[in-house]
Motif scaffolding. Structure first.
Motif, PDB file in Angstrom:
ATOM      1  N   VAL A  21       0.846  -1.189   0.000  1.00 34.63           N
ATOM      2  CA  VAL A  21       0.000   0.000   0.000  1.00 34.63           C
ATOM      3  C   VAL A  21       0.886   1.245   0.000  1.00 34.63           C
ATOM      4  CG1 VAL A  21      -1.781   1.310   1.230  1.00 34.63           C
ATOM      5  CG2 VAL A  21      -1.834  -1.203   1.255  1.00 34.63           C
ATOM      6  N   ILE A  22       0.539   2.193  -0.856  1.00 31.41           N
ATOM      7  CA  ILE A  22       1.178   3.512  -0.833  1.00 31.41           C
ATOM      8  C   ILE A  22       0.266   4.434  -0.045  1.00 31.41           C
ATOM      9  CG2 ILE A  22       2.031   5.453  -2.189  1.00 31.41           C
ATOM     10  CD1 ILE A  22       2.497   3.557  -4.504  1.00 31.41           C
ATOM     11  N   ALA A  23       0.715   4.844   1.136  1.00 35.44           N
ATOM     12  CA  ALA A  23      -0.067   5.727   2.006  1.00 35.44           C
ATOM     13  C   ALA A  23       0.305   7.176   1.728  1.00 35.44           C
ATOM     14  CB  ALA A  23       0.198   5.393   3.475  1.00 35.44           C
ATOM     15  N   ILE A  24      -0.581   8.089   2.091  1.00 32.25           N
ATOM     16  CA  ILE A  24      -0.234   9.496   1.905  1.00 32.25           C
ATOM     17  C   ILE A  24       0.775   9.961   2.949  1.00 32.25           C
ATOM     18  CG2 ILE A  24      -2.350  10.174   0.722  1.00 32.25           C
ATOM     19  CD1 ILE A  24      -3.323  11.359   3.398  1.00 32.25           C
TER      20      ILE A  24
ATOM     21  N   ILE B  27      -0.581   5.085   8.394  1.00 30.47           N
ATOM     22  CA  ILE B  27      -0.308   3.652   8.367  1.00 30.47           C
ATOM     23  C   ILE B  27      -0.881   2.908   9.574  1.00 30.47           C
ATOM     24  CG2 ILE B  27       1.536   1.913   8.344  1.00 30.47           C
ATOM     25  CD1 ILE B  27       3.115   3.792   6.520  1.00 30.47           C
ATOM     26  N   PRO B  28      -0.727   3.398  10.813  1.00 29.61           N
ATOM     27  CA  PRO B  28      -1.341   2.674  11.933  1.00 29.61           C
ATOM     28  C   PRO B  28      -2.860   2.528  11.789  1.00 29.61           C
ATOM     29  CG  PRO B  28       0.272   4.247  12.751  1.00 29.61           C
ATOM     30  CD  PRO B  28       0.101   4.529  11.296  1.00 29.61           C
ATOM     31  N   ARG B  29      -3.496   3.560  11.246  1.00 29.48           N
ATOM     32  CA  ARG B  29      -4.946   3.492  11.029  1.00 29.48           C
ATOM     33  C   ARG B  29      -5.286   2.412  10.008  1.00 29.48           C
ATOM     34  NH1 ARG B  29      -5.325   8.406   9.909  1.00 29.48           N
ATOM     35  NH2 ARG B  29      -5.671   8.457   7.657  1.00 29.48           N
ATOM     36  N   HIS B  30      -4.508   2.345   8.941  1.00 34.79           N
ATOM     37  CA  HIS B  30      -4.737   1.307   7.922  1.00 34.79           C
ATOM     38  C   HIS B  30      -4.463  -0.089   8.482  1.00 34.79           C
ATOM     39  CE1 HIS B  30      -3.740   4.519   4.630  1.00 34.79           C
ATOM     40  NE2 HIS B  30      -4.897   4.732   5.207  1.00 34.79           N
ATOM     41  N   MET B  31      -3.425  -0.204   9.315  1.00 39.36           N
ATOM     42  CA  MET B  31      -3.082  -1.507   9.894  1.00 39.36           C
ATOM     43  C   MET B  31      -4.183  -2.010  10.825  1.00 39.36           C
ATOM     44  SD  MET B  31      -0.329  -2.555   8.518  1.00 39.36           S
ATOM     45  CE  MET B  31      -0.073  -3.963   9.600  1.00 39.36           C
TER      46      MET B  31
ATOM     47  N   ALA C 113       2.459  -7.190   2.183  1.00 35.36           N
ATOM     48  CA  ALA C 113       3.922  -7.186   2.087  1.00 35.36           C
ATOM     49  C   ALA C 113       4.513  -5.979   2.792  1.00 35.36           C
ATOM     50  CB  ALA C 113       4.341  -7.187   0.614  1.00 35.36           C
ATOM     51  N   GLY C 114       3.830  -4.844   2.726  1.00 31.41           N
ATOM     52  CA  GLY C 114       4.319  -3.645   3.367  1.00 31.41           C
ATOM     53  C   GLY C 114       3.479  -2.446   2.998  1.00 31.41           C
ATOM     54  N   GLU C 115       3.640  -1.386   3.772  1.00 27.84           N
ATOM     55  CA  GLU C 115       2.988  -0.114   3.474  1.00 27.84           C
ATOM     56  C   GLU C 115       4.004   0.993   3.706  1.00 27.84           C
ATOM     57  OE1 GLU C 115      -1.023   2.537   4.437  1.00 27.84           O
ATOM     58  OE2 GLU C 115      -0.860   0.475   5.161  1.00 27.84           O
ATOM     59  N   ARG C 116       4.119   1.881   2.725  1.00 31.55           N
ATOM     60  CA  ARG C 116       5.100   2.962   2.791  1.00 31.55           C
ATOM     61  C   ARG C 116       4.426   4.290   2.466  1.00 31.55           C
ATOM     62  NH1 ARG C 116      11.050   1.317   1.606  1.00 31.55           N
ATOM     63  NH2 ARG C 116      11.068  -0.955   1.964  1.00 31.55           N
ATOM     64  N   PRO C 117       4.892   5.379   3.107  1.00 28.07           N
ATOM     65  CA  PRO C 117       4.224   6.667   2.925  1.00 28.07           C
ATOM     66  C   PRO C 117       4.879   7.548   1.861  1.00 28.07           C
ATOM     67  CG  PRO C 117       5.727   6.820   4.764  1.00 28.07           C
ATOM     68  CD  PRO C 117       5.870   5.411   4.214  1.00 28.07           C
ATOM     69  N   LEU C 118       4.037   8.367   1.231  1.00 29.11           N
ATOM     70  CA  LEU C 118       4.535   9.441   0.372  1.00 29.11           C
ATOM     71  C   LEU C 118       4.936  10.654   1.187  1.00 29.11           C
ATOM     72  CD1 LEU C 118       1.922   9.525  -2.551  1.00 29.11           C
ATOM     73  CD2 LEU C 118       4.279   8.722  -2.670  1.00 29.11           C
ATOM     74  N   ASN C 119       4.283  10.818   2.342  1.00 23.05           N
ATOM     75  CA  ASN C 119       4.441  12.012   3.174  1.00 23.05           C
ATOM     76  C   ASN C 119       4.081  13.273   2.384  1.00 23.05           C
ATOM     77  OD1 ASN C 119       5.150  10.757   5.634  1.00 23.05           O
ATOM     78  ND2 ASN C 119       7.220  10.413   4.861  1.00 23.05           N
ATOM     79  N   MET C 120       2.898  13.201   1.796  1.00 20.53           N
ATOM     80  CA  MET C 120       2.281  14.327   1.100  1.00 20.53           C
ATOM     81  C   MET C 120       0.871  14.520   1.657  1.00 20.53           C
ATOM     82  SD  MET C 120       3.242  13.682  -2.903  1.00 20.53           S
ATOM     83  CE  MET C 120       4.891  13.993  -3.545  1.00 20.53           C
ATOM     84  N   SER C 121       0.285  15.671   1.371  1.00 21.25           N
ATOM     85  CA  SER C 121      -1.107  15.898   1.736  1.00 21.25           C
ATOM     86  C   SER C 121      -2.017  15.312   0.664  1.00 21.25           C
ATOM     87  CB  SER C 121      -1.388  17.398   1.880  1.00 21.25           C
ATOM     88  OG  SER C 121      -1.294  18.032   0.617  1.00 21.25           O
ATOM     89  N   VAL C 122      -3.299  15.188   0.991  1.00 24.62           N
ATOM     90  CA  VAL C 122      -4.267  14.724  -0.004  1.00 24.62           C
ATOM     91  C   VAL C 122      -4.271  15.654  -1.206  1.00 24.62           C
ATOM     92  CG1 VAL C 122      -6.724  14.336  -0.461  1.00 24.62           C
ATOM     93  CG2 VAL C 122      -5.728  13.568   1.705  1.00 24.62           C
ATOM     94  N   ALA C 123      -4.228  16.967  -0.934  1.00 29.37           N
ATOM     95  CA  ALA C 123      -4.234  17.946  -2.025  1.00 29.37           C
ATOM     96  C   ALA C 123      -3.013  17.779  -2.920  1.00 29.37           C
ATOM     97  CB  ALA C 123      -4.285  19.359  -1.454  1.00 29.37           C
TER      98      ALA C 123
END
Length: 221
Positions: A116-119, A124-128, A141-151
Motif C-alpha cells: 500500500v502507498i499511504a499518503i 499507516i497505523p490506522r490502515h493496519m 507485504a508492506g505499506e510505505r508513505p509518500l508524506n504528502m497531503s491529499v491535495a
C-alpha cells in the motif's frame, strides 16, 4: 422508459480537485444503458482526510447524506479510511461500498501479496488496524508513505515520480506483487504507475465502483 439506476460516489473531503480526479478515473466504467455514476464532495468535510479526527468527523454527515436519498441504487465512500462505512450501512437498505475494503479485496484477487502507498506515515497505523479487523495482515507485504497531503497527491508536482519510487521499494524490497493506492486523491496516477512498475496497481475507487456496478446490474436482471 425506465430511468437508469444511479451510483453515488462520495468524496468525504471538500476538495473539488479530488472529486474531479475521481470523475476522470471512473469514466471507463460508464457505458450506454448502464448505471449512471455520480461523484459528489461532502460539503461538511475537511479539505483532506489525514487523521483519525478527520475520519471520525465525517461519519455522521456521511450517514445523513446516505439515509436522506433513496434514489441511488448504491453508494461508494471514496476515502481509503472507509470513514463511516458501518454506520452508513445501518442507515440504508442500499449497498454501501468502502474503497479500502474493495481495493484490498481486488488486490488479493490479483496477487498473493500486496503493498500500500499511504499518503503519510501517520496514516499507516490506522490502515493496519483496519487490516487486522479484516484478518488480512498476513497478505500485506508492506505499506510505505509518500508524506504528502491529499491535495498534493491530487494536483502536486512530482507526485507520480515519488509514487514510482515508493512502489518500486514495495515491489523489490518488501515483495509486493500488487500495489493498492492508499488515497482517493491518487486516482489519476494509476495507469502510469502500473506502466512503470509492471505489476497490478489498484485504484480503490475504481475497484469499489466496479463492485457496485456488478451489484446494481445483477439486481436489475
Amino acid at each position: 422508459m425506465m430511468s437508469r439506476p444511479r451510483i453515488l460516489v462520495i468524496n468525504p473531503n471538500s476538495n473539488q480537485k479530488v472529486t474531479q480526479g475521481l470523475e476522470d478515473a471512473l469514466k471507463p466504467l460508464g457505458f450506454a444503458g448502464g448505471p449512471e455514476i455520480i461523484c459528489q464532495s461532502l460539503a461538511e468535510g475537511p479539505f483532506g482526510i489525514e487523521s483519525q479526527a478527520d475520519v471520525d468527523s465525517v461519519a455522521m454527515p456521511l450517514r445523513k447524506l446516505v439515509e436522506s436519498d433513496n434514489s441511488f441504487a448504491a453508494f461508494v465512500i471514496a476515502c481509503y479510511s472507509d470513514p463511516g462505512l458501518q454506520v452508513c450501512r445501518e442507515g440504508t437498505d442500499r449497498p454501501v461500498f468502502g474503497i479500502a475494503e474493495c481495493g484490498v479485496l481486488t488486490a488479493l484477487a490479483r496477487a498473493e501479496t500486496f503493498g500500500v502507498i499511504a499518503i503519510a506515515q501517520r496514516s499507516i497505523p490506522r490502515h493496519m488496524r483496519y487490516l487486522r479487523q479484516m484478518g488480512l495482515t498476513d497478505r500485506l507485504a508492506g505499506e510505505r508513505p509518500l508524506n504528502m497531503s491529499v491535495a498534493e497527491t491530487a494536483s502536486g508536482e512530482g507526485t507520480l515520480a515519488k509514487m514510482i519510487e515508493i512502489g518500486r521499494a514495495l515491489r523489490d524490497e518488501d515483495g509486493a506483487r500488487a500495489i493498492v493506492m492508499g488515497c482517493a486523491g491518487m486516482a489519476r496516477h494509476r495507469r502510469p504507475l502500473e506502466d512503470a512498475l509492471r505489476i497490478p496497481v489498484i485504484d480503490p475507487t475504481q475497484a469499489a465502483v466496479t463492485m457496485a456496478l456488478g451489484t446494481v446490474q445483477f439486481s436489475a436482471h
